[in-house]
Design a protein around this motif. Sequence first.
Motif, mmCIF file in Angstrom:
data_model
loop_
_atom_site.group_PDB
_atom_site.id
_atom_site.type_symbol
_atom_site.label_atom_id
_atom_site.label_comp_id
_atom_site.label_asym_id
_atom_site.label_seq_id
_atom_site.Cartn_x
_atom_site.Cartn_y
_atom_site.Cartn_z
ATOM 1 N N THR A 164 0.813 -1.220 0.000
ATOM 2 C CA THR A 164 0.000 0.000 0.000
ATOM 3 C C THR A 164 0.844 1.268 0.000
ATOM 4 O O THR A 164 0.522 2.241 -0.698
ATOM 5 C CB THR A 164 -0.941 0.016 1.223
ATOM 6 N N LEU A 165 1.917 1.286 0.794
ATOM 7 C CA LEU A 165 2.725 2.499 0.929
ATOM 8 C C LEU A 165 3.970 2.496 0.041
ATOM 9 O O LEU A 165 4.809 3.403 0.138
ATOM 10 C CB LEU A 165 3.153 2.686 2.393
ATOM 11 N N ALA A 166 4.063 1.528 -0.836
ATOM 12 C CA ALA A 166 5.291 1.366 -1.635
ATOM 13 C C ALA A 166 5.625 2.595 -2.469
ATOM 14 O O ALA A 166 6.803 2.930 -2.653
ATOM 15 C CB ALA A 166 5.167 0.132 -2.525
ATOM 16 N N ASP A 167 4.607 3.278 -2.970
ATOM 17 C CA ASP A 167 4.849 4.418 -3.854
ATOM 18 C C ASP A 167 4.718 5.763 -3.144
ATOM 19 O O ASP A 167 4.729 6.822 -3.790
ATOM 20 C CB ASP A 167 3.870 4.382 -5.040
ATOM 21 N N ILE A 168 4.569 5.742 -1.818
ATOM 22 C CA ILE A 168 4.420 6.983 -1.056
ATOM 23 C C ILE A 168 5.784 7.400 -0.489
ATOM 24 O O ILE A 168 6.439 6.623 0.211
ATOM 25 C CB ILE A 168 3.415 6.797 0.104
ATOM 26 N N LEU A 169 6.200 8.609 -0.828
ATOM 27 C CA LEU A 169 7.480 9.125 -0.338
ATOM 28 C C LEU A 169 7.268 9.959 0.922
ATOM 29 O O LEU A 169 6.253 10.651 1.063
ATOM 30 C CB LEU A 169 8.145 9.984 -1.413
ATOM 31 N N GLU A 170 8.257 9.901 1.804
ATOM 32 C CA GLU A 170 8.201 10.656 3.057
ATOM 33 C C GLU A 170 7.938 12.142 2.797
ATOM 34 O O GLU A 170 7.127 12.782 3.466
ATOM 35 C CB GLU A 170 9.520 10.488 3.816
ATOM 36 N N VAL A 171 8.601 12.704 1.790
ATOM 37 C CA VAL A 171 8.518 14.149 1.524
ATOM 38 C C VAL A 171 7.149 14.558 0.980
ATOM 39 O O VAL A 171 6.792 15.739 1.006
ATOM 40 C CB VAL A 171 9.614 14.590 0.523
ATOM 41 N N ASP A 172 6.368 13.594 0.485
ATOM 42 C CA ASP A 172 5.052 13.909 -0.073
ATOM 43 C C ASP A 172 3.958 13.982 0.993
ATOM 44 O O ASP A 172 2.844 14.423 0.709
ATOM 45 C CB ASP A 172 4.647 12.850 -1.111
ATOM 46 N N VAL A 173 4.291 13.542 2.204
ATOM 47 C CA VAL A 173 3.290 13.473 3.274
ATOM 48 C C VAL A 173 3.480 14.649 4.229
ATOM 49 O O VAL A 173 4.532 14.806 4.836
ATOM 50 C CB VAL A 173 3.410 12.136 4.041
ATOM 51 N N SER A 174 2.444 15.468 4.346
ATOM 52 C CA SER A 174 2.522 16.642 5.225
ATOM 53 C C SER A 174 2.050 16.337 6.641
ATOM 54 O O SER A 174 2.530 16.917 7.611
ATOM 55 C CB SER A 174 1.692 17.789 4.646
ATOM 56 N N GLU A 175 1.063 15.423 6.758
ATOM 57 C CA GLU A 175 0.525 15.083 8.073
ATOM 58 C C GLU A 175 0.197 13.591 8.123
ATOM 59 O O GLU A 175 -0.199 13.007 7.107
ATOM 60 C CB GLU A 175 -0.757 15.881 8.368
ATOM 61 N N ILE A 176 0.372 13.014 9.309
ATOM 62 C CA ILE A 176 0.081 11.590 9.507
ATOM 63 C C ILE A 176 -0.796 11.439 10.739
ATOM 64 O O ILE A 176 -0.477 11.965 11.811
ATOM 65 C CB ILE A 176 1.364 10.758 9.707
ATOM 66 N N PHE A 177 -1.905 10.717 10.585
ATOM 67 C CA PHE A 177 -2.810 10.432 11.710
ATOM 68 C C PHE A 177 -2.999 8.918 11.816
ATOM 69 O O PHE A 177 -3.255 8.248 10.818
ATOM 70 C CB PHE A 177 -4.162 11.100 11.505
#
Length: 383
Positions: free
Chosen positions: A76-89
């Motif tokens: 699920t998170l394979a294509d998600i980069l750390e820098v693209d995420v502004s907030e995490i809940f």
Amino acid sequence: MILFIFEGKKCEPRLFETLKHLFFAKETEPFVCTYNSNIYSLYSKLKGYDVFENVTASGNTVTILNDILQKKGDDTLADILEVDVSEIFLFFDYDFQESRLTLEENNRHIGEMLEYFDDETENGKLHINYPMVESVFYTKQLPDKDYLSYDVTREKCHNFKALARDFSFYNSFEHLLISGNKNEKEEKKLLKQQTAKENWLHLTDMNVRKANFICVGVDAIPALKENLAQNNIYENQLAKYVNTESCRVSFDKSYPKGALIEKYTAFINLNPKYYAAYRDRAILYTHIGKYREAVADNQLLITHNERVWSDAIINKVEALFFLKDYDEALKVANHYFAICEKPTAECYRIRAEIFRKLKMSDEYKADMRESKRLRKEEKNRIW
């Protein structure tokens, strides 16, 4: 991008889709991921990355979670980069009943998790459901004036989903969901959407007030949201409910009803003919789940003078309902309607719930219609 991480893959994502539709701005870009295991499993996995001791691991939540999920075959998170995420809940259940470790160890682990996940713009913000997400379903008809008083013991949490289902005014989560039926008429979709929005607003108000009560003992919306920080709610849950003789957790108790019952009992022993005290004690018994005791106190009032204490009849009905003695509850309810000149909307609603449990559909619908009509009349009189 805002990343939402849920414990389960069935209930939480469905509820979230409705919340997103009703309350999120259109330009918001949420991404949903499900962990598919409980918070204690997540803690043990995170320990392997030394995140709670190693400050250099801070800020790598997406990378670490992706690694954990990929080891389970989840990309699920394979294509998600750390820098693209502004907030995490993160949203996980307290799971009071979890017993592979001691309660003290579980509580310590959650404390560490709350300390680590304390900022949505850094490692992420952890939110805890007490005792689990199904507590959103544990209500009478919304808004529920008794919601402040609900709690549950650790022992009963083993069967909490069934407990919530039996207690709830609603048959499912449908009252909180928008329509997913593409073939449904637009008018019905809009009505369901409006109903869901109203119910979520009621739940929000009830839970914020309850969290404030847990923290500071006041039934009110707090002036500052910081007053309801997740670690503050958690510490007060532990101090006031979990680490007590009854070992319980409040849904999201307020005043100590057990102590009040002791005071009423002492007063009744000295003043056995002060009948109002039996009424008040019966109500407290119902609130803490001592339904047989509630039935006994209400019956004493009914025997003394059922017309003076007619409320005791309907209160007895409610206690019998929670004991699942639906046939006896209906018998007593019908007696109440026979002697009461003007039953209230709430009385019709209570009997309707008995009809629902007995699968008496026509009678249920008739009482619910009358309950709604009387509620409308009551509102008109107020205004």
